[in-house]
Motif scaffolding. Structure first.
Motif, short mmCIF file in Angstrom:
data_model
loop_
_atom_site.label_atom_id
_atom_site.label_comp_id
_atom_site.label_asym_id
_atom_site.label_seq_id
_atom_site.Cartn_x
_atom_site.Cartn_y
_atom_site.Cartn_z
N SER A 25 0.82 -1.22 0.00
CA SER A 25 0.00 0.00 0.00
C SER A 25 0.85 1.26 0.00
N HIS A 26 2.00 1.21 0.71
CA HIS A 26 2.90 2.36 0.73
C HIS A 26 4.25 1.91 1.27
N ALA A 27 5.21 2.84 1.33
CA ALA A 27 6.60 2.43 1.50
C ALA A 27 7.07 2.30 2.95
N HIS A 28 6.23 2.57 3.94
CA HIS A 28 6.67 2.41 5.33
C HIS A 28 7.00 0.94 5.61
N SER A 29 8.05 0.74 6.43
CA SER A 29 8.61 -0.60 6.55
C SER A 29 7.65 -1.62 7.16
N ASP A 30 6.67 -1.17 7.95
CA ASP A 30 5.74 -2.14 8.53
C ASP A 30 4.70 -2.61 7.50
N HIS A 31 4.84 -2.17 6.27
CA HIS A 31 3.92 -2.62 5.21
C HIS A 31 4.66 -3.31 4.06
N THR A 32 5.97 -3.53 4.24
CA THR A 32 6.74 -4.09 3.13
C THR A 32 7.35 -5.45 3.50
N GLY A 96 -5.14 -0.21 3.90
CA GLY A 96 -3.78 0.12 4.36
C GLY A 96 -3.88 1.32 5.28
N ASP A 97 -2.77 2.05 5.50
CA ASP A 97 -2.85 3.29 6.30
C ASP A 97 -3.57 4.35 5.47
N TYR A 98 -4.44 5.10 6.11
CA TYR A 98 -5.22 6.07 5.35
C TYR A 98 -5.58 7.25 6.25
ZN LIG Z 1 2.38 4.25 7.08
#
Ligand SMILES: [Zn+2]
Length: 320
Positions: A25-32, A96-98
């Motif tokens: 969803s985006h590049a923050h490490s807790d989402h990759t 995701g985060d929003y």
């Molecule tokens: Zn985030």
């Protein structure tokens, strides 16, 4: 496995043993967590470039599968929601985060109606309510303007997302802040994707202590705050430290001032999202998913927590 779409089994921001495509969803490490070397991933181009810079993996984005769409999520530049509508049965969206309040450094969120909603749970409590973002930004700009004449203002920030938002907030009052090398490298990616930022860079390695550090506004990665604080103070200049995060609502930071500037939705925004999305069922996801589902239920919504990413499999097999 996560969501079946044609030949794809799409995992959501996490590693899944039986997935053959990872949505990021985006590049923050807790989402990759699901990203591996030479991976093909489903995400925006800027997310791919940001993840590539951080991980040094060679990454490719796949063509968006038929029946799916990536919708802006308002969290940071390039952050997306996954929306699936195969046309055969029913639709599903994963946030995701929003956030619903517009950030100066992100696209506005797009909300669509869907039968099933998988929603992030970062702020699950109804009693945490953020002020209007514009009000918070105005207060920050006022603080910066009033302090920069008598000393230096130093913000500690995540280098990806938050730092660029802070730079925009400074730029809007005619200030080009000083940033460290990590933030500058992210800024270059933002710039290559159309978001121009006005700043100057100071590499903060050892052996620079004879330089002049009296610049009025600094935005540096969290772990560099103490170093810059020391360098500015060594110039006999007053220094005002600050953070800008939603966690300022619940935590006390070791800074002179803290602003509750969040890039996440609070509970009230979540309800607003749900009302616009109109889902038949809601699955809460991430830390706080249990309490978030419970609080949504007490508001009359059909909500249930997804404790592990893999539990989505049990809920959604053959759903689409
Ligand atoms: Zn985030």
């Amino acid at each position: 496995m996560a969501i079946h779409v044609g030949e794809y089994r799409i995992s959501l921001d996490a590693k899944e043993a039986d997935a053959n495509l990872n949505f990021v969803s985006h590049a923050h490490s807790d989402h990759t967590g699901g990203v591996r070397k030479n991976n093909e991933i489903l995400c925006s181009d800027i997310t791919r470039d940001l993840v590539q810079t951080r991980t040094r993996f060679e990454l490719k984005t796949v063509e968006i599968p038929k029946g799916t769409k990536l919708l802006d999520s308002g969290h940071m530049l390039g952050s997306k929601q996954l929306y699936v509508d195969s046309g055969e049965s029913s639709s599903i969206v994963y946030t995701g985060d929003y956030q619903l309040q517009r950030s100066p450094a992100a696209e506005k969120i797009e909300i669509r109606r869907a039968d099933t909603l998988i929603i992030d749970s970062t702020y699950p409590f109804p009693n945490i309510v953020f002020d209007e973002k514009e009000e918070v930004i105005t207060a920050m700009q006022h603080y910066i303007k009033s302090r920069m004449n008598t000393g230096s203002v130093l913000f500690g920030a995540y280098s990806m997302g938050k730092a660029q938002e802070l730079i925009k907030i400074c730029n809007d009052i005619g200030v080009a802040p000083i940033v460290d090398g990590n933030i500058a490298r992210i800024n270059d990616i933002y710039s290559s994707h159309g978001m121009k930022l006005d700043f100057a860079t100071r590499e903060l390695g050892d052996g620079v202590i004879d330089d002049d550090f009296r610049e009025p506004v600094w935005i540096v990665s969290m772990h560099k705050v103490d170093r810059v604080r020391g360098l500015v103070a060594s110039m006999n200049r007053r220094i005002f430290t600050a953070v800008a995060t939603g966690f300022a609502m619940t935590q006390r930071f070791n800074t002179d001032v803290q602003f509750a500037l969040s890039d996440h939705a609070d509970f009230k925004q979540a309800i607003d999202y749900i009302e616009q999305c109109c889902p038949k069922r809601i699955y809460t996801r991430g830390q706080g998913c249990d309490i978030f589902a419970k609080n949504l239920k007490s508001e009359g919504y059909d909500a249930c927590p997804l404790r592990k990413p893999s539990s989505i499999a049990n809920l959604l097999v053959n759903y689409i």
